[in-house]
Structure formats: C-alpha cells, structure tokens
Design a protein around this motif. Structure first.
Motif, short mmCIF file in Angstrom:
data_model
loop_
_atom_site.label_atom_id
_atom_site.label_comp_id
_atom_site.label_asym_id
_atom_site.label_seq_id
_atom_site.Cartn_x
_atom_site.Cartn_y
_atom_site.Cartn_z
N TYR A 120 45.49 41.51 32.76
CA TYR A 120 46.52 40.69 32.10
C TYR A 120 45.94 39.43 31.47
O TYR A 120 46.59 38.81 30.62
CB TYR A 120 47.58 40.33 33.14
CG TYR A 120 48.89 39.86 32.57
CD1 TYR A 120 49.74 40.76 31.94
CD2 TYR A 120 49.28 38.53 32.67
CE1 TYR A 120 50.96 40.33 31.43
CE2 TYR A 120 50.49 38.10 32.16
CZ TYR A 120 51.33 39.01 31.55
OH TYR A 120 52.53 38.59 31.03
N ARG A 121 44.74 39.07 31.86
CA ARG A 121 44.16 37.82 31.34
C ARG A 121 44.01 37.88 29.82
O ARG A 121 44.26 36.90 29.13
CB ARG A 121 42.78 37.60 32.00
CG ARG A 121 42.07 36.33 31.54
CD ARG A 121 42.76 35.09 32.06
NE ARG A 121 42.12 33.88 31.62
CZ ARG A 121 42.40 33.25 30.46
NH1 ARG A 121 43.30 33.75 29.65
NH2 ARG A 121 41.79 32.14 30.13
N PRO A 169 48.62 33.56 36.65
CA PRO A 169 48.67 34.49 35.52
C PRO A 169 49.92 34.34 34.67
O PRO A 169 49.88 34.52 33.45
CB PRO A 169 48.61 35.86 36.21
CG PRO A 169 47.87 35.60 37.48
CD PRO A 169 48.34 34.25 37.93
N PRO A 210 45.84 42.28 38.54
CA PRO A 210 46.20 41.33 37.48
C PRO A 210 45.08 40.97 36.50
O PRO A 210 45.33 40.28 35.53
CB PRO A 210 46.62 40.09 38.26
CG PRO A 210 45.72 40.11 39.46
CD PRO A 210 45.54 41.58 39.82
N ASP A 228 49.67 31.10 32.43
CA ASP A 228 48.83 31.29 31.24
C ASP A 228 49.66 31.69 30.02
O ASP A 228 49.27 31.42 28.88
CB ASP A 228 47.77 32.36 31.50
CG ASP A 228 46.70 31.91 32.47
OD1 ASP A 228 46.56 30.69 32.68
OD2 ASP A 228 46.00 32.78 33.02
N THR A 240 50.20 31.79 43.43
CA THR A 240 49.28 32.67 42.71
C THR A 240 48.79 33.79 43.60
O THR A 240 48.64 34.95 43.16
CB THR A 240 48.09 31.86 42.16
OG1 THR A 240 48.58 30.88 41.24
CG2 THR A 240 47.09 32.76 41.45
#
Length: 478
Positions: free
Chosen positions: A157-158, A318, A154, A321, A387
């Motif tokens: 993906y930030r 994630p 992941p 966000d 998460t």
C-alpha cells in the motif's frame, strides 16, 4: 525428455500459490447461501455507486473514449449506451469509484466492487448469462482479489493502489468463471492479469483523476485476460510467487499463505465493508468518533466554534500517508483530508456529498466560513500503537479539548459498515436510493433495487441491464 515438453504441459503440475488459486476458482465447491447473500449486498452497494457516478464528469470522459474505441454492442455502459465487454467494464469501473462511496475490505484495503462487478456484469451480458451465474462469479472474484490483497498488505500500500493492482486478478477470475475457463486457462488468465496490474499513489499529490481509472482498468484488464486465456494466450504460471512475480515486485513483505489458507471455507465477500461517508475509508473511524461526540453533547455549529479549543485525532501510519492534507483546495483533496472531514462531522453532523461541493474551496484552501475557522484547531497525528493494529483494525482516537479545559474522548477500531460494526441491508438500500434517485430518478432506482433483489430469477442479464440502462438514459425500450 521434460525439457522438450511445451510450457503448458510443464505448468499443469505446478503446485505453487498461483496454480492452487487457479485450480480452486476453476473448480470451486458449492458456495454457501450466506456468501451469495453477502455478494448480493456487495452488488447492491456497488451498483448504487456505479449508477450515481455514471453522470459525473470523469465518467463522461471515459464513456466518450469508450465510444471511440469501437462500435461493439456487448454490454451496458450505464447512462451512456453500449460498448464491448472490455469497454463497458472500463467505463462502469471508473464510474463506480468516483463518489468514494464504494465498498472497502479492511484486511486487503481493496475496493472490490468497482473492478469486479463491472467486469462480471459485462461478461455476463455478452455471454447472455443469468443472475445466479453472475453472483457466483462475484463471490469468486472477491475471494481472489481480497486474498491476494491480504498477502501483500500493508507494505504494498505504500506505493500501490490495491484496487488497481490486486483487483485485476479478481476481475479476471470473475470474468473467467463466467466464461467457464478450465484450470489451465484460469492460470493463464491470472498470469496475464498480473502482468497488467498497476495503480500508483502519485496521483494523490495533485488530486488527478487517476484513482478512478485504476478500478476501470482493473475491470477492463481482467476481462481481456480471461478473453485471451480462452483463446489460448498463455500467462506466467507463477505470476504471484515467482522470483519476478507480483509478490516480490510490489511488496516489501508478503505472506503467500493468505491466498490459500481457508479456501472454500472462508469466503472473503462475507468480510466486506461498506462506506457511509463520501471520502477515503481511512478517515471513517475518526468521523464516527466525531459524530458520536457531537450527538452526545448536542452541539450545533455555533457551539462547536465557541466551546472547542483543539481537536486531536490519532490515526495509523499507512492511512495517514493518504489522508494528511491539512487545508484542501479542492473537493477531491478534501476527501483525503482527515482534518477536513473531522471538522465537517463536528460542525455539520454529516460527511456526505454536500460536504464536498466546489463552493467550499479556493486556491488558498477551505473558504467555507465555519469550516475555515475550525480547521486550524484540528491536529491529526500518527500513533504507533494504532499503526501496530493496522490492517487487522482501522483505529482512530479523537480528543476534543474545550475552552474550559475539559477533554472529551471518543474512538473505535472499526468504522461503521465493517464486518465488526455492520450496517443492515435496509441501510444499504436507503444509501442506494439517496445516491441514485437525485441523479437518475425514483423509477430507475426502484427498478435497479428490484433487479438486485431478484438476481437469481433473471435468466439473461443482457436484457435486464439494457432495460435498466434505458431508464438511466431516460429512454423506454420494449
């Protein structure tokens, strides 16, 4: 002596991740019937989003641009004539992503249909190839994109939108498979695709149209990468694993083994998921929970407003966000508002296109009466426990506290439409009709459904696509 050899000669013997993937997609084993059938479902779902999205304003803007890029007649731009293969891939890729109803793969967080299917279809049309070759290319494109996505997810993906980044590789593979690229050419195509891969999340702050551009450019860049490779244009042979390659550049942590483990045994298209709500996929498990509570207790909107004191929604970091908007001012922001879509699910029992109409929003936020009253009572928050489950699961928990003090709970780990919580092909066809018929008519919708059902029997997709496009434009061609 080896130092004097041309770069291409040296690269052929490289055994890294990029070369292993190139070798596989250039010389794949026989693809099982189950994977081909799952690819057909993906085409069905993606084509519905493409046709319905083709009449939306962002699609029209890109269609206008594509017309100005040249007068090529290679492939269909649905609802808008024809263009070069790269141009058609761009326009159709944008159109497919507009309504936020295109597919989603859980492990990679990639909407694969929007980039890969338009790229494959454009090349198949230009090359006058049939439906069987097209389906096979879609399977290979999905495999490449979703595996690379899993390798960087992941952390990728930030900042990066995987549908614009990793799906560029998938579009190149699908296009290259249809062009018959050999192993070395496919490695070049991957290298050129990777150096073009892009898509930043910054658009989400303002609701700009960039999100729809990402799959369109991925589709276009994939076609260009394959076309260049066929002409001898070289690409980085270690584009994925190199010290300045895709893995290092776009992720804090990656696992290259996710790309190559199970190649030819596990077909990623069979893990694909389908969206039933017209909003970000990170909200869908919570929507499922809210809808189940509403149905279980037989609520209508008045009862929800009278009985509900607070709604607590737990989600994973994630996803939060991306969906943290609490009081959206536009339909686009609402699609990325966990609070809004849960409110809509509880009050209206649906989260479809109607729930994102312009008249519900104003400069100060939601102005639709019942939604504006419930929205402040909805309190989303990140759960560390949930998460830790992502991206293997996309979990959510919903607690509804009533005015009498009772607390009702619902939740799940996988939204409806995921492999673990599947929908039938009949449900996908019903979704297709609901999207396409109001925009392009029942005749075009049924013609498109027949095309998908009989893909392997179609000898030339150029003819089939042109006939469908004529119906979409309200023009009859012999």
């Amino acid at each position: 002596m080896s130092s004097n050899l041309p770069l291409k000669e040296n690269r052929v013997t490289h055994a890294g991740t990029s070369a292993t993937l190139a070798a596989f997609v250039a010389n794949p084993p026989s693809i099982p019937t189950s994977a081909l059938e799952d690819a057909r479902r993906s085409v069905l779902d993606g084509l519905g989003s493409l046709l319905a999205g083709s009449v939306e304003p962002p699609a029209r803007i890109v269609q206008d641009l594509v017309r100005d890029l040249g007068r090529a007649d290679d492939a269909s731009v649905f609802s808008a004539g024809r263009a070069s293969a790269a141009g058609a891939a761009l326009a159709n890729g944008v159109a497919t992503h507009i309504l936020e109803l295109d597919d989603i793969h859980k492990g990679s967080t990639v909407h694969a249909a929007a980039p890969i299917i338009p790229a494959a279809l454009a090349v198949a049309e230009r090359e006058h190839l049939g439906g069987a070759a097209f389906l096979r290319a879609v399977v290979l494109g999905y495999d490449a994109a979703l595996r690379i996505g899993e390798a960087v997810n992941p952390s990728h993906y930030r900042h990066w939108h995987p549908t614009g980044t990793v799906a560029t590789f998938g579009a190149a593979v699908a296009a290259g498979a249809l062009m018959g690229l050999d192993e070395r050419q496919m490695l070049d195509a991957l290298g050129t695709a990777g150096t073009q891969a892009a898509g930043l999340w910054e658009f989400n702050a303002s609701g700009a149209m960039s999100k729809t551009l990402h799959p369109g450019k991925a589709a276009m860049n994939g076609v260009m990468a394959a076309d260049l490779a066929r002409r001898g244009f070289t690409g980085a042979p270690t584009i994925l694993e190199g010290p300045r390659g895709f893995f290092v550049a776009t992720s804090a942590v990656h696992d290259a083994r996710r790309v190559t483990t199970g190649l030819g045994e596990v077909w990623k298209v069979s893990e694909n998921g389908y969206k039933l709500y017209s909003c970000c996929g990170h909200t869908h498990t919570a929507i499922d929970a809210a809808l189940s509570l509403r149905q279980e207790h037989g609520w209508n909107a008045d009862q929800v407003l009278e009985q509900v004191r607070e709604v607590r929604v737990a989600t994973y970091g994630p996803g939060w966000d991306i969906v943290s908007e609490l009081n959206p001012r536009t339909p686009y922001q609402a699609k990325f508002s966990l609070a809004y879509v849960v409110s809509a699910a509880l009050l209206e029992g649906a989260v479809g296109l109607t729930q994102f109409s312009e008249d519900r929003f104003g400069p100060s936020g939601v102005i639709q009466g019942t939604l504006a009253r419930l929205l402040p009572r909805v309190r989303p928050a990140v759960s560390e426990e949930l998460t830790a489950m992502y991206p293997a699961a996309w979990p959510a928990r919903v607690e509804v506290e009533l005015t009498n003090g009772q607390v009702l709970r619902a939740g799940g780990d996988f939204p409806r439409g995921n492999q673990e919580n599947p929908v039938s092909t009949a449900e996908l066809e019903a979704k297709f009709r609901a999207l396409v018929e109001p925009r392009l008519g029942a005749v075009a919708a049924e013609h498109a459904l027949t095309l998908v059902r009989t893909l392997e029997d179609i000898p030339d997709l150029a003819v089939a696509s042109a006939n469908l496009n004529a119906l979409c434009q309200g023009v009859r061609h012999e």
